[in-house]
Scaffold this active site. Structure first.
Site, PDB file in Angstrom:
ATOM      1  N   HIS A 110      56.301  21.642  47.233  1.00  0.00           N
ATOM      2  CA  HIS A 110      55.042  21.717  47.971  1.00  0.00           C
ATOM      3  C   HIS A 110      54.279  20.419  47.742  1.00  0.00           C
ATOM      4  O   HIS A 110      53.901  20.096  46.615  1.00  0.00           O
ATOM      5  CB  HIS A 110      54.200  22.914  47.515  1.00  0.00           C
ATOM      6  CG  HIS A 110      52.935  23.072  48.287  1.00  0.00           C
ATOM      7  ND1 HIS A 110      52.864  23.754  49.486  1.00  0.00           N
ATOM      8  CD2 HIS A 110      51.669  22.629  48.031  1.00  0.00           C
ATOM      9  CE1 HIS A 110      51.619  23.721  49.941  1.00  0.00           C
ATOM     10  NE2 HIS A 110      50.873  23.049  49.076  1.00  0.00           N
ATOM     11  N   CYS A 111      54.069  19.655  48.811  1.00  0.00           N
ATOM     12  CA  CYS A 111      53.438  18.341  48.720  1.00  0.00           C
ATOM     13  C   CYS A 111      51.939  18.472  48.947  1.00  0.00           C
ATOM     14  O   CYS A 111      51.490  18.913  50.018  1.00  0.00           O
ATOM     15  CB  CYS A 111      54.054  17.387  49.743  1.00  0.00           C
ATOM     16  SG  CYS A 111      53.382  15.710  49.667  1.00  0.00           S
ATOM     17  N   LYS A 112      51.155  18.069  47.939  1.00  0.00           N
ATOM     18  CA  LYS A 112      49.703  18.123  48.068  1.00  0.00           C
ATOM     19  C   LYS A 112      49.183  17.008  48.970  1.00  0.00           C
ATOM     20  O   LYS A 112      48.111  17.151  49.566  1.00  0.00           O
ATOM     21  CB  LYS A 112      49.051  18.037  46.693  1.00  0.00           C
ATOM     22  CG  LYS A 112      49.403  19.200  45.779  1.00  0.00           C
ATOM     23  CD  LYS A 112      48.756  19.061  44.420  1.00  0.00           C
ATOM     24  CE  LYS A 112      49.113  20.225  43.514  1.00  0.00           C
ATOM     25  NZ  LYS A 112      48.491  20.079  42.173  1.00  0.00           N
TER      26      LYS A 112
END
Length: 418
Positions: free
Chosen positions: A156-158
């Site tokens: 999950h890329c912030k």
């Protein structure tokens, strides 16, 4: 269903249906569609601000100062890198990376329970998600941030405010690569302008708009459409700030890019890499605790003296005659009792160097009368053992017979006379 194996309760690997489901999840929320779903992450806003700043400073201030044909080459190469980054970034944020079974339902408008990692670490069991209530593929993971199952989950890329999965992974990879390339080329341009500002400023003042500028300390920005006068200190200060910001960005981007190149070579995902590292770390910690415990005790297993094995009293009887089966308890082997072992030791001392053999039979011994025992003892010249009245010991022809306590086998000691 409550499973039990040898009186040990197995841990459940998935939430059970019913009332206990509410104990494993947090209050229901709507699943995120993509990176544009509210709320936006702060890292996402920072990424777009840095991109906008680099584009304005690069194409508005420093690239127009280059002499031709270098200015045209810089517009083409750096412009292509920034354009590719923009398209790939928008695609990586806008694509929904959910699994096809989740996309087929399209129920993002309905609230769905949220997994509470403090109470239960996983929600997928036997390729079925108990929150999304769909069957999923083998490389699918339920993301707690997006609250849905992601196909070929990577991480999950912030910075994208979105999950990176099989559907948008290559857009994410191109986003990182184009950003690193564009910023690197822009740093070279700024350093060239910084050096030429002191060595040969006339090289940077070739644009037609500089003919109307009388003072050499005045510079123009946003050429050629909207010339804006700037001081020499402003050009240098802006260059220093841009280079520092670009260096920090390059440090993060190069590390991320090299890491994903490594993962592509190893054919792994970020999630698989993290799981493997955690497993290796747990093994190291376990080995460290074992070594520390061994050092504290002052001895190791290799330093311990060899243990003598007792064959006569520790060897289990044959499985056909002495193995008892209990339901849900496996197979239990009977062993010779301490009383029988004592009788065997006494018999060894009495016989001296006479060879002896131990064998097992399933037949019951022939009953022997007390008178016959006395006669046999008299003929052989052997003394009557003081424990002749023992219920489990009788002798025929001078050979003791040991009755198994289980009542299903007899262990006979045979004496061979020289």
């Amino acid at each position: 269903m409550n499973m039990n194996c040898f009186q040990r309760h197995l841990r459940r690997t998935a939430p059970v249906r019913g009332g206990s489901r509410n104990e494993l999840v947090a209050p229901p929320l709507r699943s995120r569609v993509n990176g544009w779903s509210i709320p936006l992450h702060a890292f996402q806003l920072v990424a777009w601000l840095i991109y906008s700043y680099m584009a304005v400073v690069g194409f508005g201030v420093y690239i127009p100062l280059l002499p031709p044909p270098w200015s045209h080459a810089a517009y083409g190469v750096i412009g292509a890198a920034f354009a590719i980054h923009l398209v790939a970034h928008l695609a990586a944020v806008s694509i929904d990376p959910a699994d096809l079974s989740v996309l087929a339902r399209k129920n993002y408008s309905n609230p769905m329970p949220v997994l509470d990692k403090k109470k239960h670490p996983h929600v997928i069991h036997n390729l079925h998600c108990y929150l999304c209530e769909v069957d999923v593929g083998p490389r699918v993971k339920h993301c707690s941030s997006c609250n849905k199952c992601i196909a070929d989950f990577d991480h999950h890329c912030k910075w994208l405010n979105n999950c990176v999965g099989g559907r948008n992974y290559w857009f994410f990879f191109v986003t990182v690569m184009s950003a690193a390339l564009g910023i690197l080329l822009l740093v070279f341009i700024i350093l060239f302008v910084f050096v030429e500002h002191f060595l040969n400023p006339d090289v940077l003042r070739t644009a037609p708009q500089f003919q109307n500028v009388r003072e050499n300390g005045t510079w123009l920005a946003f050429l050629p459409l909207a010339p804006l006068e700037m001081s020499s200190a402003g050009i240098l200060t802006l260059a220093f700030i841009t280079v520092m910001l670009a260096a920090a960005s390059l440090l993060l981007l190069s590390h991320l890019l090299s890491f994903h190149i490594y993962l592509l070579i190893k054919k792994m995902s970020t999630y698989e890499y993290i799981v493997r590292q955690r497993h290796l770390q747990s093994i190291r910690e376990l080995e460290g605790r074992t070594n520390q415990s061994t050092t504290t005790n002052g001895t190791s297993l290799q330093d311990l003296p060899p243990v003598e094995k007792s064959v006569e009293c520790d060897t289990p009887l044959s499985g056909r005659s002495s193995a008892l089966k209990y339901q849900d308890r496996g197979q239990i082997s009977s062993r010779l009792s301490g009383a029988i072992c004592t009788e065997m030791d006494n018999f060894k001392q009495a016989t001296g160097d006479v060879e002896e053999g131990l064998y097992y039979e399933s037949k019951m011994p022939k009953p022997t009368l007390p008178d016959e025992v006395v006669k046999a003892d008299a003929v052989e010249g052997a003394e009557k053992p003081p424990d002749s009245g023992h219920a489990n010991m009788a002798s025929a022809e001078g050979v003791p017979v040991a009755q198994n306590q289980l009542g299903s086998s007899v262990a006979t000691l045979t004496v061979q006379h020289p």
